[in-house]
Design an enzyme around this catalytic site. Structure first.
Site: not given
Length: 273
Positions: A80, A182
């Site tokens: 999306e 991360d």
């Protein structure tokens, strides 16, 4: 015409109208793809689309803002599209709130263990996630020790010294929280003074301070960010250096000697002689 864009359209059963690259792309190609049916989606290549999809879904299950996975196979992840018109400077507090939400997730069955269901990679650097029962052992083996054969000998010696001291520097069995893994400003989408999406995860279960530390490698989060998750525990500065060291080592291996001073600084801050 981009092969990745065509493949994304095929996965969604639509024709391709147009595409353009999105900012970033140091490790994987990422495109904004416009489909003939009017949809606009994001398509991303490796290193492991199936694993990344599982990580996005895990974060999404906490209720945190994460792009929905629309389609995935071994070659591409289609997500999306989420707005990204703002800057993180306007909503550090909201990022702290979102992270606290992600960190509520625990391993299946509520077990005290650290790791993930499979290994991953950041570009050419493998990210090992073998389960461990004690946090210092996990960090020593799979976030520091894995780099010993790939860094200069003087750095390796300092790493080995630090690894031996980790049982005294890190908590033995902190609550194993779901981590983004991360986290930096480029992996946070922002619009209208709020976080609209966490992207590019490298998930595993570990100490919540990992995400709090690593977001400060390339940014300087204000107090509002840290307050969202409650007060920091004593000794956090040394732990932050240890957790940031992993990011620095990955960058050293991916991008070269430019990052060696960063590695040295975090070794100094962690007390590695």
């Amino acid at each position: 015409m981009s092969r990745l864009a065509r493949h994304a359209a095929t996965l969604l059963g639509s024709g391709l109208w147009n595409w353009h690259p999105l900012q970033g792309g140091d490790i994987a190609q990422t495109l904004l793809v416009y489909l003939n049916d009017g949809r606009t989606v994001v398509a991303k290549s490796g290193p492991d689309p199936l694993a990344e999809a599982a990580m996005l879904r895990a974060m999404g299950e906490t209720g945190a803002p994460v792009p929905a996975v629309l389609a995935v196979d071994a070659d591409a992840l289609v997500m999306e599209y989420r707005p990204m018109e703002g800057t993180l400077a306007t909503c550090w507090g909201d990022l702290g709130r979102v992270l606290a939400q992600v960190h509520e997730a625990r391993p299946e069955g509520g077990m005290i263990r650290y790791g993930w269901a499979g290994d991953y990679a950041l570009g050419a650097v493998s990210v090992c996630n073998t389960w461990a029962d004690r946090w210092p052992e996990f960090w020593a083996a799979y976030r520091l020790g894995v780099h010993l054969a790939h860094v200069p000998i003087d750095v390796a010696r300092r790493l080995e010294q630090l690894m031996r001291r980790l049982p005294d520097l890190l908590p033995a069995t902190p609550a194993p929280a779901l981590l983004h893994g991360d986290l930096w400003s480029g992996n946070v989408l922002v619009a209208h003074r709020s976080v609209t999406g966490l992207i590019d995860p490298c998930c595993y279960y570990g100490h919540v301070e990992v995400d709090l530390a690593t977001v400060g490698v390339f940014s300087q989060p204000p107090a509002a960010f840290y307050m969202a998750g409650g007060p920091l525990e004593a000794g956090y500065a040394v732990r932050f250096a240890i957790y940031r060291l992993w990011i620095a080592l990955v960058h050293l291996r991916l991008f070269g000697a430019t990052y060696r001073p960063m590695v040295a600084q975090y070794l100094d801050d962690a007390g590695a002689g």
